[in-house]
Scaffold this motif. Structure first.
Motif, PDB file in Angstrom:
ATOM      1  N   HIS A  69       0.747  -1.179  -0.043  1.00 58.20           N
ATOM      2  CA  HIS A  69       0.046  -0.081  -0.001  1.00 58.20           C
ATOM      3  C   HIS A  69       0.660   1.459   0.358  1.00 58.20           C
ATOM      4  O   HIS A  69       0.306   2.396  -0.936  1.00 58.20           O
ATOM      5  N   ARG A  70       1.736   1.027   1.094  1.00 59.70           N
ATOM      6  CA  ARG A  70       3.114   2.520   0.977  1.00 59.70           C
ATOM      7  C   ARG A  70       2.876   2.954  -0.866  1.00 59.70           C
ATOM      8  O   ARG A  70       3.679   3.987  -0.782  1.00 59.70           O
ATOM      9  N   GLN A  71       4.418   1.147  -0.940  1.00 60.67           N
ATOM     10  CA  GLN A  71       3.969   1.422  -2.078  1.00 60.67           C
ATOM     11  C   GLN A  71       3.258   2.505  -3.462  1.00 60.67           C
ATOM     12  O   GLN A  71       3.798   3.426  -4.284  1.00 60.67           O
ATOM     13  N   PHE A  72       1.978   1.888  -3.182  1.00 57.30           N
ATOM     14  CA  PHE A  72       1.098   2.194  -4.166  1.00 57.30           C
ATOM     15  C   PHE A  72       0.838   3.355  -3.708  1.00 57.30           C
ATOM     16  O   PHE A  72       0.961   4.103  -5.134  1.00 57.30           O
ATOM     17  N   MET A  73       1.078   4.138  -2.676  1.00 57.68           N
ATOM     18  CA  MET A  73       0.649   5.580  -2.604  1.00 57.68           C
ATOM     19  C   MET A  73       1.439   6.553  -2.716  1.00 57.68           C
ATOM     20  O   MET A  73       1.699   7.619  -3.222  1.00 57.68           O
ATOM     21  N   GLN A  74       3.003   5.727  -2.667  1.00 56.63           N
ATOM     22  CA  GLN A  74       4.164   6.399  -3.347  1.00 56.63           C
ATOM     23  C   GLN A  74       3.859   7.174  -5.284  1.00 56.63           C
ATOM     24  O   GLN A  74       4.584   7.754  -5.678  1.00 56.63           O
ATOM     25  N   LYS A  75       3.501   5.744  -5.429  1.00 58.74           N
ATOM     26  CA  LYS A  75       4.033   6.199  -6.869  1.00 58.74           C
ATOM     27  C   LYS A  75       2.509   7.639  -7.644  1.00 58.74           C
ATOM     28  O   LYS A  75       2.619   7.687  -7.820  1.00 58.74           O
ATOM     29  N   ILE A  76       1.401   6.846  -6.175  1.00 60.65           N
ATOM     30  CA  ILE A  76       0.285   8.090  -6.551  1.00 60.65           C
ATOM     31  C   ILE A  76       1.075   8.922  -6.279  1.00 60.65           C
ATOM     32  O   ILE A  76       0.200  10.651  -7.181  1.00 60.65           O
ATOM     33  N   ASP A  77       1.452   9.279  -5.546  1.00 63.86           N
ATOM     34  CA  ASP A  77       2.099  11.209  -4.879  1.00 63.86           C
ATOM     35  C   ASP A  77       3.553  11.060  -5.998  1.00 63.86           C
ATOM     36  O   ASP A  77       2.960  12.678  -6.465  1.00 63.86           O
ATOM     37  N   HIS A  78       3.704  10.221  -6.817  1.00 57.53           N
ATOM     38  CA  HIS A  78       4.836  10.824  -7.463  1.00 57.53           C
ATOM     39  C   HIS A  78       3.993  11.272  -9.077  1.00 57.53           C
ATOM     40  O   HIS A  78       4.429  12.633  -9.033  1.00 57.53           O
ATOM     41  N   ALA A  79       3.191  10.774  -9.427  1.00 57.37           N
ATOM     42  CA  ALA A  79       2.420  10.750 -10.399  1.00 57.37           C
ATOM     43  C   ALA A  79       1.501  12.590  -9.928  1.00 57.37           C
ATOM     44  O   ALA A  79       1.541  13.065 -11.064  1.00 57.37           O
ATOM     45  N   MET A  80       0.712  12.337  -9.190  1.00 63.80           N
ATOM     46  CA  MET A  80       0.504  13.540  -8.314  1.00 63.80           C
ATOM     47  C   MET A  80       1.586  15.072  -9.381  1.00 63.80           C
ATOM     48  O   MET A  80       1.571  15.701  -8.982  1.00 63.80           O
ATOM     49  N   GLU A  81       2.490  14.729  -8.010  1.00 65.12           N
ATOM     50  CA  GLU A  81       3.967  16.071  -8.570  1.00 65.12           C
ATOM     51  C   GLU A  81       4.034  15.836 -10.487  1.00 65.12           C
ATOM     52  O   GLU A  81       4.564  17.064  -9.879  1.00 65.12           O
ATOM     53  N   PHE A  82       4.450  14.998 -10.875  1.00 64.17           N
ATOM     54  CA  PHE A  82       5.002  15.257 -11.834  1.00 64.17           C
ATOM     55  C   PHE A  82       3.907  15.445 -12.588  1.00 64.17           C
ATOM     56  O   PHE A  82       3.556  17.056 -13.698  1.00 64.17           O
ATOM     57  N   GLN A  83       2.262  15.512 -12.514  1.00 65.25           N
ATOM     58  CA  GLN A  83       1.702  16.451 -13.315  1.00 65.25           C
ATOM     59  C   GLN A  83       1.052  18.100 -12.807  1.00 65.25           C
ATOM     60  O   GLN A  83       0.682  18.667 -13.431  1.00 65.25           O
ATOM     61  N   ARG A  84       1.357  18.056 -10.998  1.00 66.48           N
ATOM     62  CA  ARG A  84       1.397  19.390 -11.311  1.00 66.48           C
ATOM     63  C   ARG A  84       2.312  20.088 -11.690  1.00 66.48           C
ATOM     64  O   ARG A  84       2.165  21.474 -12.187  1.00 66.48           O
ATOM     65  N   GLY A  85       3.737  19.402 -11.971  1.00 68.58           N
ATOM     66  CA  GLY A  85       4.272  20.090 -12.770  1.00 68.58           C
ATOM     67  C   GLY A  85       4.465  20.488 -14.559  1.00 68.58           C
ATOM     68  O   GLY A  85       4.523  21.046 -15.092  1.00 68.58           O
ATOM     69  N   VAL A  86       3.894  19.404 -14.814  1.00 67.42           N
ATOM     70  CA  VAL A  86       2.980  19.479 -16.717  1.00 67.42           C
ATOM     71  C   VAL A  86       2.161  20.818 -16.006  1.00 67.42           C
ATOM     72  O   VAL A  86       1.719  21.954 -16.608  1.00 67.42           O
TER      73      VAL A  86
END
Length: 158
Positions: A69-86
């Motif tokens: 679950h933690r790894q999964f949430m880190q991937k989602i957080d990473h995707a959201m951070e990327f999307q903030r950059g976009v």
């Protein structure tokens, strides 16, 4: 090609430049909206996942599931951070496009005003030329009438 025709062509090109800048701005705004929709989907998915996890963890979970679950949430957080950059990039592009639209509109307004002044100057010059021609014709008529009158007076005394 006359000066006014040339200026009208320049105004036409400036209008095209402005229209293209507005089109680019519209495209960038649509891209920003798409990126924002994607961010909203990621956020909603993260919230749903967190809510499911909280419901599931209330009954107890093993460490492997917790790590997953933690790894999964880190991937989602990473995707959201990327999307903030976009989103930031899209906003920067929109700001540039808005500057281009404003510059194109300023240029177009200036060219239109300049063309209008040139046209007024040409019209004024033509009116002055016409007035000069009319004055010269009136003077010529007056001189002929005066000459004819003088000749008639002199001819009548002789």
């Amino acid at each position: 090609m006359t000066t006014i025709q040339t200026l009208n062509k320049v105004v036409e090109l400036a209008e095209k430049r402005r229209d293209e800048a507005m089109g680019n701005l519209g495209r960038m705004q649509r891209e920003l909206q798409i990126a924002q929709d994607q961010m909203d989907q990621l956020s909603a998915y993260a919230q749903e996942s967190q809510a499911r996890w909280q419901a599931r963890s209330s009954v107890g979970v093993d460490t492997a599931l917790l790590m997953h679950h933690r790894q999964f949430m880190q991937k989602i957080d990473h995707a959201m951070e990327f999307q903030r950059g976009v989103l930031g990039e899209r906003q920067t592009m929109i700001d540039r496009c808005q500057e281009q639209v404003h510059a194109a509109e300023r240029d177009l307004a200036g060219l239109r005003k300049f063309t209008e002044r040139k046209q007024q100057a040409i019209t004024h010059r033509a009116e002055r030329q016409e007035q000069k021609h009319t004055d010269e014709m009136a003077l010529a008529i007056h001189l002929r009438q005066s000459l004819a009158l003088a000749q008639a007076r002199n001819g009548g005394h002789a």
